[in-house]
Structure formats: C-alpha cells, structure tokens
Design a protein around this motif. Structure first.
Motif, PDB file in Angstrom:
ATOM      1  N   ARG A   1      42.212  32.561  30.567  1.00  0.00           N
ATOM      2  CA  ARG A   1      41.023  32.410  31.396  1.00  0.00           C
ATOM      3  C   ARG A   1      39.755  32.429  30.541  1.00  0.00           C
TER       4      ARG A   1
ATOM      5  N   ASP B   1      39.978  34.158  43.914  1.00  0.00           N
ATOM      6  CA  ASP B   1      40.415  33.830  42.570  1.00  0.00           C
ATOM      7  C   ASP B   1      41.807  34.397  42.340  1.00  0.00           C
ATOM      8  N   ASP B   2      42.719  33.484  42.109  1.00  0.00           N
ATOM      9  CA  ASP B   2      44.098  33.810  41.834  1.00  0.00           C
ATOM     10  C   ASP B   2      44.245  34.918  40.796  1.00  0.00           C
TER      11      ASP B   2
ATOM     12  N   THR C   1      52.556  38.073  39.048  1.00  0.00           N
ATOM     13  CA  THR C   1      51.517  38.424  38.070  1.00  0.00           C
ATOM     14  C   THR C   1      51.725  37.722  36.733  1.00  0.00           C
TER      15      THR C   1
ATOM     16  N   LEU D   1      42.279  37.272  40.019  1.00  0.00           N
ATOM     17  CA  LEU D   1      41.920  38.597  40.518  1.00  0.00           C
ATOM     18  C   LEU D   1      43.071  39.221  41.304  1.00  0.00           C
TER      19      LEU D   1
ATOM     20  N   PRO E   1      47.645  31.379  36.721  1.00  0.00           N
ATOM     21  CA  PRO E   1      46.803  31.204  37.908  1.00  0.00           C
ATOM     22  C   PRO E   1      46.284  29.778  37.938  1.00  0.00           C
TER      23      PRO E   1
ATOM     24  N   SER F   1      48.339  31.953  47.599  1.00  0.00           N
ATOM     25  CA  SER F   1      47.852  33.204  47.045  1.00  0.00           C
ATOM     26  C   SER F   1      47.590  34.260  48.096  1.00  0.00           C
TER      27      SER F   1
ATOM     28  N   ARG G   1      34.732  43.205  38.498  1.00  0.00           N
ATOM     29  CA  ARG G   1      34.421  41.769  38.551  1.00  0.00           C
ATOM     30  C   ARG G   1      33.536  41.459  39.745  1.00  0.00           C
TER      31      ARG G   1
ATOM     32  N   PHE H   1      38.906  41.073  46.047  1.00  0.00           N
ATOM     33  CA  PHE H   1      39.808  40.223  45.282  1.00  0.00           C
ATOM     34  C   PHE H   1      40.363  39.040  46.053  1.00  0.00           C
ATOM     35  N   TRP H   2      40.186  39.038  47.368  1.00  0.00           N
ATOM     36  CA  TRP H   2      40.577  37.886  48.171  1.00  0.00           C
ATOM     37  C   TRP H   2      40.024  38.076  49.569  1.00  0.00           C
TER      38      TRP H   2
ATOM     39  N   THR I   1      40.293  28.418  39.265  1.00  0.00           N
ATOM     40  CA  THR I   1      39.477  28.505  40.471  1.00  0.00           C
ATOM     41  C   THR I   1      38.076  28.009  40.133  1.00  0.00           C
TER      42      THR I   1
ATOM     43  N   LEU J   1      47.369  35.806  30.344  1.00  0.00           N
ATOM     44  CA  LEU J   1      46.636  35.065  31.367  1.00  0.00           C
ATOM     45  C   LEU J   1      45.129  35.308  31.242  1.00  0.00           C
TER      46      LEU J   1
ATOM     47  N   VAL K   1      50.198  39.534  31.651  1.00  0.00           N
ATOM     48  CA  VAL K   1      48.855  39.526  32.227  1.00  0.00           C
ATOM     49  C   VAL K   1      47.812  39.332  31.131  1.00  0.00           C
TER      50      VAL K   1
ATOM     51  N   VAL L   1      38.684  43.731  30.342  1.00  0.00           N
ATOM     52  CA  VAL L   1      40.058  43.922  30.815  1.00  0.00           C
ATOM     53  C   VAL L   1      41.004  44.055  29.624  1.00  0.00           C
TER      54      VAL L   1
ATOM     55  N   ILE M   1      45.339  40.583  38.778  1.00  0.00           N
ATOM     56  CA  ILE M   1      44.820  41.814  38.177  1.00  0.00           C
ATOM     57  C   ILE M   1      44.927  42.972  39.162  1.00  0.00           C
TER      58      ILE M   1
ATOM     59  N   GLU N   1      29.768  35.828  32.656  1.00  0.00           N
ATOM     60  CA  GLU N   1      30.227  37.077  33.230  1.00  0.00           C
ATOM     61  C   GLU N   1      31.750  37.155  33.171  1.00  0.00           C
ATOM     62  N   ASN N   2      32.382  36.030  33.404  1.00  0.00           N
ATOM     63  CA  ASN N   2      33.836  35.945  33.305  1.00  0.00           C
ATOM     64  C   ASN N   2      34.315  36.368  31.935  1.00  0.00           C
TER      65      ASN N   2
ATOM     66  N   ARG O   1      32.741  38.207  29.681  1.00  0.00           N
ATOM     67  CA  ARG O   1      32.535  39.636  29.455  1.00  0.00           C
ATOM     68  C   ARG O   1      33.622  40.458  30.152  1.00  0.00           C
ATOM     69  N   TRP O   2      33.936  40.024  31.376  1.00  0.00           N
ATOM     70  CA  TRP O   2      34.928  40.764  32.144  1.00  0.00           C
ATOM     71  C   TRP O   2      36.316  40.661  31.502  1.00  0.00           C
TER      72      TRP O   2
ATOM     73  N   LYS P   1      34.275  25.673  29.619  1.00  0.00           N
ATOM     74  CA  LYS P   1      33.363  25.298  30.692  1.00  0.00           C
ATOM     75  C   LYS P   1      31.919  25.564  30.284  1.00  0.00           C
TER      76      LYS P   1
ATOM     77  N   LEU Q   1      39.513  47.267  38.126  1.00  0.00           N
ATOM     78  CA  LEU Q   1      39.110  46.099  37.333  1.00  0.00           C
ATOM     79  C   LEU Q   1      38.610  44.957  38.219  1.00  0.00           C
ATOM     80  N   THR Q   2      39.241  44.751  39.361  1.00  0.00           N
ATOM     81  CA  THR Q   2      38.748  43.698  40.262  1.00  0.00           C
ATOM     82  C   THR Q   2      37.397  44.095  40.848  1.00  0.00           C
TER      83      THR Q   2
END
Lengths: 192, 192
Positions: free
Chosen positions: A118, A94-95, B83, A97, B87, B2, B160, B32-33, B90, A114, A111, A175, A100, A167-168, A170-171, A125, B156-157
């Motif tokens: 999200r 995930d870009d 940053t 992430l 993004p 990315s 997630r 994170f990736w 995803t 962004l 940030v 953040v 972050i 979950e997204n 909440r996160w 969604k 933070l990541t």
DNA sequence: TCAGCCTATTCAATTTGTTGAGTAGGTGTC
DNA sequence: GACACCTACTCAACAAATTGAATAGGCTGA
C-alpha cells in the motif's frame, strides 16, 4: 447519484471519449472520483439521453473511431445546481483497514507485506499527483495560481488527494513500526 | 466482498445483534467500514447460512427479543485467511470533492457553506474517535498499549480514521481561505 | 511472425448498495 | 394522552457497481 456529476465535472476540462474518462477515473489516478470503464460508458449513454452531454463520432487514422462527449448548456446548469446540494456524508471503505482491524487473528508477516504494498502504491500516486500539480501550476507559484486562475476546483481536489496519500504513507510507516516492535517483544518473551 | 469480512472483523469484539452492528457501521461513527442496517441484516443472514457466524435469540425485559451473532471457528478461519489476501486498491469517492471539482461553475457562497458543514462533521467525528481512543487505552499510554495489548487492530484503524478527519479539517480551512481570497480579489476588480 | 499490449467500445450476469415502508412494544415528555 | 423517539427487525423494489467476456484493428519487440 454522484458518478453522474463526477462525469459532468470531468467534462468541464473539455470534451472526452469514454476511453479518456476511463483513464481519468482509474483507481490509481483518480483524485475526485473513481469508476470502471463499464460504469462510465453506461453513464455517458444516460447523460446523452438526458441531453446533459452531446455526443459525436470522431474518425481517427490508425485507431478505432471514438465517440466524443461534451457538456451541454443544460449539463452545465445541472452541475452548477449540484454544487449547492448537501453532500451525503462519506465514510471509510478501505479493504486494507478491514484487514488491519482483523490483524490480530491473522498472519503478521502477510499483513506487513500488504502494508508495504500500500505504501508503494501511495508513493506512485503521489508522484502522479505531483506531475499533475506542475501541469496545473504551469510555472506559476501556488499562491498566485490560487488567487488568479480561472478554475481552482481541480487544484483543490488535488490538494486533498495529495494530503490523503501522504497521510497513508505516514500511517503505513506507523503500522510497520508497531508490528515490528510487537514481533520483537514476542520473540523476547517466547524464545524457542 | 468486504462487507462480509468487515462484519466478521466487528464480531472479533464479541457477539452482537444486527442492531448493535448497525450503530457501529453508521457512517458518522464507523472507522473501518460503513454500511446501512439493511445491508447488515442481509449479510448476517448469509453469514449464518455459511455457518461463519452462529445466531441465537436473546429475550430481554422491556425490549424486543434480539438475535445475537457470534463468530464461529470457521468464521475466524475465513477472517484470518482474508487478512492475507491482497486488498483491492481503494480510491476516493467523496461527494464533496466532486462539488469542489466543479466549484468554478457553481455558487461560491453555497459551496462555502457545504465546506463549513463538512468541517463541523469532521470535528464531531474526531470527538467520537477521541472517546473511543480513551476507552481502548483504558488509562495506559499509547506506546505501552501498542506493545502489550492483545489486539492492536482496532487502535491502528482508529489512528487512520483520526488522521483522515484531521486532514479533512485542515483541507476545509484551506479551501475556505482560498475562496475568501478569491472573493476579495473579485470584489476589488469588479466593484459595483 | 506471433504474442502481447493499446485504443475503443459493447453485452450480459451477478453482486452490492440504497430507499422506503411496515411491525411492534417500550420510554420520555409536555 | 398524544406524539416523538428508541430498540429490533423484515420485506420489497430499485439503482449502482463489479466481473468477465467479446470484438477488432494497430503497434511493438523478440
């Protein structure tokens, strides 16, 4: 190798054109796999070559003629045997992430924006998922549906997608809180 | 585009060899990736060409010589400006979800096994995340850490990633329950 | 009426990602 | 002392994904 099977799985819902699938696999809609139209058209071509799907042209009024694809017997068999094979472990990609992760060397305000975007995307969604959920349940309760419905696959993947977006959300909130607290702390430490 | 920035972000933690990064970006570890070693070596080569990272050879005793990479000034700038860019949205791409989507045309027992394996994988990943978390906190409480630490991106990541695996676990349990209930209902309806 | 969007698809080029093998020395173990 | 595994990387080939553009008719609103 999974786009192939994702397309076959989508065709379990009934025949569809490349364009139909493109809408279903759109990143903003997809709940079990996503792909671009170009990927889909190519994949459908290949699947037709392998005779896992059949293709026929359907002329329409006031619209371009479309090519409609349907699962064949051997396509169904291929899909069934695919469900038994071990899945490859999937990991995060995930870009946001990455951004972050690198947050501390970037611009906090940018940030924050962004993260808010999200969150808005996730809310959209979730709303779409909720509509899809109601369409699937069709008036029945969840428990009854899960016990009796002929197909539960689409519902179970929907649950996963919904949980993911919740979950997204909440996160994102977490953040934003952390960023705000740090801003405040920084403001207090370095007043100018 | 990315992977490039994911590598730069990873180098914020300090210099690393391709091999070090390969371990960090391993699908079973990455938060994170993720990427394969081959991807990383190629990307590092490119980043060095663009002078976003610097490379130097470090001879070791009892081990092969390694090439250690570090962020350059312009690499740090590139990462900072990254940053701020939006993004790309995803979406899901999980093999197991495709299998679940197609579950109703496959073998329930085989699928159940796959779901159990996924749950075990998630538990393992959660355990690794927990160790990483303790290393980051280093004895401090979460709130204190988040207010005062120099870098909070990695934490933070991690949050997630942890939430994702916890959600995975809950979902796997739900899927197994649904499958078991349907098996039971089927057994009662068609006794043989 | 003209711009802009929707349906429906195709072509081409490029970038990413995957797979498999190969090199080469060191370590651990039975 | 044979075999497996770890560090550390490279090369080559291939498959998949992304990006951008092109075609072409119909429809909608200002």
């Amino acid at each position: 190798m999974s786009l192939k099977h994702a397309v076959l799985a989508a065709l379990l819902e009934g025949e569809a054109s490349g364009y139909d699938l493109a809408k279903l696999f759109d990143a903003a809609v997809a709940n079990f796999w996503s792909a671009t139209p170009q990927q889909l058209y190519r994949e459908l071509e290949r699947l037709a070559d392998e005779e896992l799907v059949s293709a026929r042209l359907v002329a329409q009024e006031r619209r371009p003629t479309k090519r409609v694809f349907a699962l064949t017997e051997s396509g169904l068999r291929a899909l069934a045997s695919f469900t038994g094979e071990p899945p490859r472990p999937t990991a995060v990609r995930d870009d946001l992430l990455v951004k972050i992760q690198a947050l501390d060397c970037g611009d906090p305000a940018g940030v924050r924006e962004l993260v808010e975007e999200r969150a808005a995307f996730s809310r959209g969604k979730l709303a779409r998922y909720e509509r899809l959920r109601e369409r699937l349940l069709d008036g029945r309760g969840e428990e009854e549906y899960l016990r009796r419905a002929e197909r539960v696959g689409p519902y179970l993947t929907l649950l996963r997608g919904r949980a993911f977006e919740e979950e997204n959300l909440r996160w994102c909130a977490r953040v934003l809180t952390v960023l705000a607290e740090r801003e405040a702390a920084r403001g207090a430490a370095e007043p100018r």
